[in-house]
Design an enzyme around this catalytic site. Structure first.
Site, PDB file in Angstrom:
ATOM      1  N   ILE A 136      56.857   4.783  19.555  1.00  0.00           N
ATOM      2  CA  ILE A 136      56.391   5.160  18.223  1.00  0.00           C
ATOM      3  C   ILE A 136      55.919   6.611  18.320  1.00  0.00           C
ATOM      4  O   ILE A 136      55.585   7.100  19.399  1.00  0.00           O
ATOM      5  CB  ILE A 136      55.273   4.232  17.692  1.00  0.00           C
ATOM      6  CG1 ILE A 136      54.071   4.193  18.647  1.00  0.00           C
ATOM      7  CG2 ILE A 136      55.801   2.836  17.440  1.00  0.00           C
ATOM      8  CD1 ILE A 136      52.918   3.330  18.134  1.00  0.00           C
ATOM      9  N   ASP A 137      55.928   7.303  17.201  1.00  0.00           N
ATOM     10  CA  ASP A 137      55.630   8.729  17.198  1.00  0.00           C
ATOM     11  C   ASP A 137      54.211   9.021  17.685  1.00  0.00           C
ATOM     12  O   ASP A 137      53.317   8.159  17.609  1.00  0.00           O
ATOM     13  CB  ASP A 137      55.805   9.312  15.795  1.00  0.00           C
ATOM     14  CG  ASP A 137      57.229   9.181  15.285  1.00  0.00           C
ATOM     15  OD1 ASP A 137      58.144   9.146  16.125  1.00  0.00           O
ATOM     16  OD2 ASP A 137      57.417   9.112  14.053  1.00  0.00           O
ATOM     17  N   LYS A 138      53.994  10.246  18.128  1.00  0.00           N
ATOM     18  CA  LYS A 138      52.709  10.671  18.678  1.00  0.00           C
ATOM     19  C   LYS A 138      51.546  10.351  17.749  1.00  0.00           C
ATOM     20  O   LYS A 138      50.512   9.840  18.183  1.00  0.00           O
ATOM     21  CB  LYS A 138      52.746  12.172  18.967  1.00  0.00           C
ATOM     22  CG  LYS A 138      51.432  12.754  19.453  1.00  0.00           C
ATOM     23  CD  LYS A 138      51.535  14.255  19.676  1.00  0.00           C
ATOM     24  CE  LYS A 138      50.200  14.844  20.098  1.00  0.00           C
ATOM     25  NZ  LYS A 138      50.286  16.308  20.298  1.00  0.00           N
TER      26      LYS A 138
END
Length: 318
Positions: A136-138
């Site tokens: 999942i994105d930062k």
């Protein structure tokens, strides 16, 4: 040896094309050379033809010799482990933490934290991504599953590819989304002019991306709280589809409005629920994580400001 497993979610006419879409670290010519040198196996057999067909569900293993000249170091970084057994762990990732080492991030990542917190991780993700089945994105918060051995990694990766592993997200969108529910079906691929972004592309020019959505609450004409169920797992899929709907995710620095109505450290997007089948026992399992403290506080303030009863989503608040 840097060993990586990929599971095909679509049919491909060429093996090198498939691999080039799975990683941005190697040129297509480099991948072709790795294939020809016998460093790639498909369905358990070494394949030396770059033009080999790939079918949905095929397991492709890429062995990259001497890929990394340094080892990733364990770091004592506190992480929220929701569940753990001998096969896998489920982690509730905080905002601002990159999942794995790369692109200048050599410390402070989830992988650094996992190497310290867990006794073992699968080797299929390679030196940089041990145990990492999906990302999942930062700045996206919430649940992701981590494999502790190779057998579990193969099972979990296959579940994601075959869409039997279900992932539910919550996001706060800009504006008032007119429809109460729906399905977005588009092609998604690299943005034609900004290679750091993804974009909706004409049919046939990207990978098909399918997202189901349902409105949970409306805050006047300014914001809409939505639940999203991923049917595919493309990079930045929910963020791109929200923008495609004309209602980007609030506080999204990449796909959102230049002038934000709210202040936040990143997009208000949370991976709230994860459903999977246990790799060893076959048991159906589900995990939930409440919204991050920052996301929950914003919703509480909006409820007061717009006189909205939070009972409809009280179960996802901390």
């Amino acid at each position: 040896m840097d060993k990586r497993l990929f599971v095909a979610e679509d049919n491909y006419k060429r093996l090198d094309l498939f691999l080039s879409e799975q990683t941005d670290e190697f040129t297509r010519s480099r991948l072709k050379k790795l294939i020809e040198d016998g460093h790639v196996s498909v369905r358990g057999k070494v394949t030396t033809k770059a033009g080999a067909d790939i079918k949905i569900g095929d397991e492709v293993v890429l062995d990259v010799p001497d890929a990394v000249e340094y080892s990733v170091q364990p770091e004592n970084i506190p992480i929220d482990i929701v569940y753990e057994d001998s096969d896998f762990a489920v982690v509730n990732k905080p905002c601002g933490m990159t999942v794995h080492v790369g692109n200048g991030n050599e410390s402070g990542t989830l992988v650094n934290a996992l190497l310290y917190a867990l006794e073992s991780l699968s080797g299929i993700g390679g030196v940089l991504r041990p145990g990492i089945v999906h990302r999942i994105d930062k700045d996206t918060t919430g649940l992701l599953v981590v494999a502790k051995n190779d057998k579990a990694h193969v099972s979990l990766a296959s579940q994601i590819a075959q869409k039997t592993c279900k992932r539910t997200y919550y996001a706060l969108l800009e504006g008032n989304l007119k429809t109460d529910s729906g399905r977005v079906v588009t092609d998604i691929g690299r943005h034609p002019t900004d290679r750091l972004k993804m974009a909706v592309l004409p049919d046939g020019q990207g990978k098909i991306a399918i997202t189901d959505y349902e409105v949970i609450a409306r805050f006047g004409a300014d914001f809409t709280l939505c639940k999203f169920d991923l049917q595919t797992g493309r990079t930045h899929q929910i963020r791109v589809h929200a923008k495609h709907l004309g209602h980007p995710i609030a506080c999204d620095p990449v796909y959102g409005y230049k002038k934000q109505k709210l202040k936040g450290d990143g997009q208000l997007l949370h991976a709230q629920r994860l459903e999977l089948t246990h790799p060893s026992t076959g048991e159906k399992m589900s995990f939930n994580a409440p919204l991050s403290t920052a996301f929950a506080e914003i919703l509480r303030k909006l409820c007061k400001q717009y006189a909205v009863d939070q009972a409809a989503f009280d179960d996802i608040l901390e």
